[in-house]
Design an enzyme around this catalytic site. Sequence first.
Site, short mmCIF file in Angstrom:
data_model
loop_
_atom_site.label_atom_id
_atom_site.label_comp_id
_atom_site.label_asym_id
_atom_site.label_seq_id
_atom_site.Cartn_x
_atom_site.Cartn_y
_atom_site.Cartn_z
N SER A 189 0.84 -1.20 0.00
CA SER A 189 0.00 0.00 0.00
C SER A 189 0.87 1.24 0.00
O SER A 189 1.97 1.24 0.56
CB SER A 189 -0.86 -0.02 1.26
N TYR A 236 -1.85 -1.10 10.90
CA TYR A 236 -2.17 -1.69 9.59
C TYR A 236 -1.06 -1.36 8.58
O TYR A 236 -0.53 -2.24 7.90
CB TYR A 236 -3.53 -1.15 9.08
N LYS A 264 2.04 -3.75 6.49
CA LYS A 264 2.38 -3.74 5.06
C LYS A 264 3.90 -3.52 4.90
O LYS A 264 4.57 -4.18 4.11
CB LYS A 264 1.62 -2.64 4.32
#
Length: 345
Positions: free
Chosen positions: A129, A154, A158
Amino acid sequence: MSLHILVTGGAGYIGSHVCVALLEGGYQVTVIDNFSNSHPEALERVAKLGGGAVTLIEADLADEGSIDFIRQQVAERPVHGAIHLAGLKAVGESVAKPALYYHTNINATLNLIEIMGAVGSNTIVFSSSATVYGEGNKNPLTEAAVSYAPTNPYGRTKYYNENILRDLYISNNDWRIANLRYFNPVGAHPSGLIGEDPQGTPNNLFPYIAQVAVGRREKLSVFGGDYPTRDGSGVRDYIHVQDLASGHVAALQFLHNQQEGCTADVNLGTGKGVSVFEAISAFERVSSRAIPFEVTARRPGDLAEVYADVTLARQLFDWEAKYDLEQMCADHWRWQMQNPSGYNG
Ligand code: UD1
């Protein structure tokens, strides 16, 4: 012989579109999904759209106890690569439940690596991302940004997963790894059969706008009207999920065409910034519905402006985004109209 690709999280929003693109490209597809944030119906529709069956391994990839079962299933026919999308993705929830996010997202990757190693396959395309970039970078964001500092658990999963995969390549140069850094995926398949089906109140702009347009929510909150942008609202690089799907197939082809192992971090975006007000206007035009909104306080952690430098994807994958904002809105709207309550409705 057609190539066989594992798609982890293949029943999800992005995964379902990737599966259709793979089937259309002549690949055989096996999905690993536990339906924790997705619906089996999505795979029925994928098969219809892609004109071919999808094999399902229903299992939790993050659970060490499932590894043997998954490996046995996967070992039944040769695997030529994995597209790894399985994971949790809600920013707010990750702040409230960091251990759950680290456990799920990191273990899913570690277990996938073990399974791929055991079945002798060395190609992984990872769903990363743009959130891996931190503050202080200049737009358009290149892959060699100066700051990597995701602002929430989160985002850090990644970032860590990218590094785990890069370390894997360093340990053994046979691995072929692509970390795809998505900007803001929106839209749906033009058939309106598959799309994003958020549980509860949507966190992201497009699903929220679509639910206001369809009358499920009263009005949109525009988080901040005083950013140093052209109209004061936040600017993002929205990319049609169909473009994102073709980007995965292009990444896979790139990895398979290499003479040797390799690792690449690549942005997938359009390279164009769109403001919240521009997104609202485009959605209103396309849907012929008014989108009532009010400007509220900024959302903590949001940046003013984020858009991609897309040169590398063009160079390496010979890929670029084709769909414009109108098509993103039109397809998102069709999906919303045809499925007002998502896969349940
Ligand atoms: C968010 C996540 C990012 C994730 C991405 C997935 C945050 C801080 N970041 O990115 O980690 O990878 O989704 O697509 O959540 N907005 C409103 N009103 C709303 C919702 C959003 O005004 O109800 C604005 C935001 O302030 C932002 C833009 O719309 O300017 C896009 O927001 P969103 O769709 O949530 O995406 P990101 O914040 O870019």
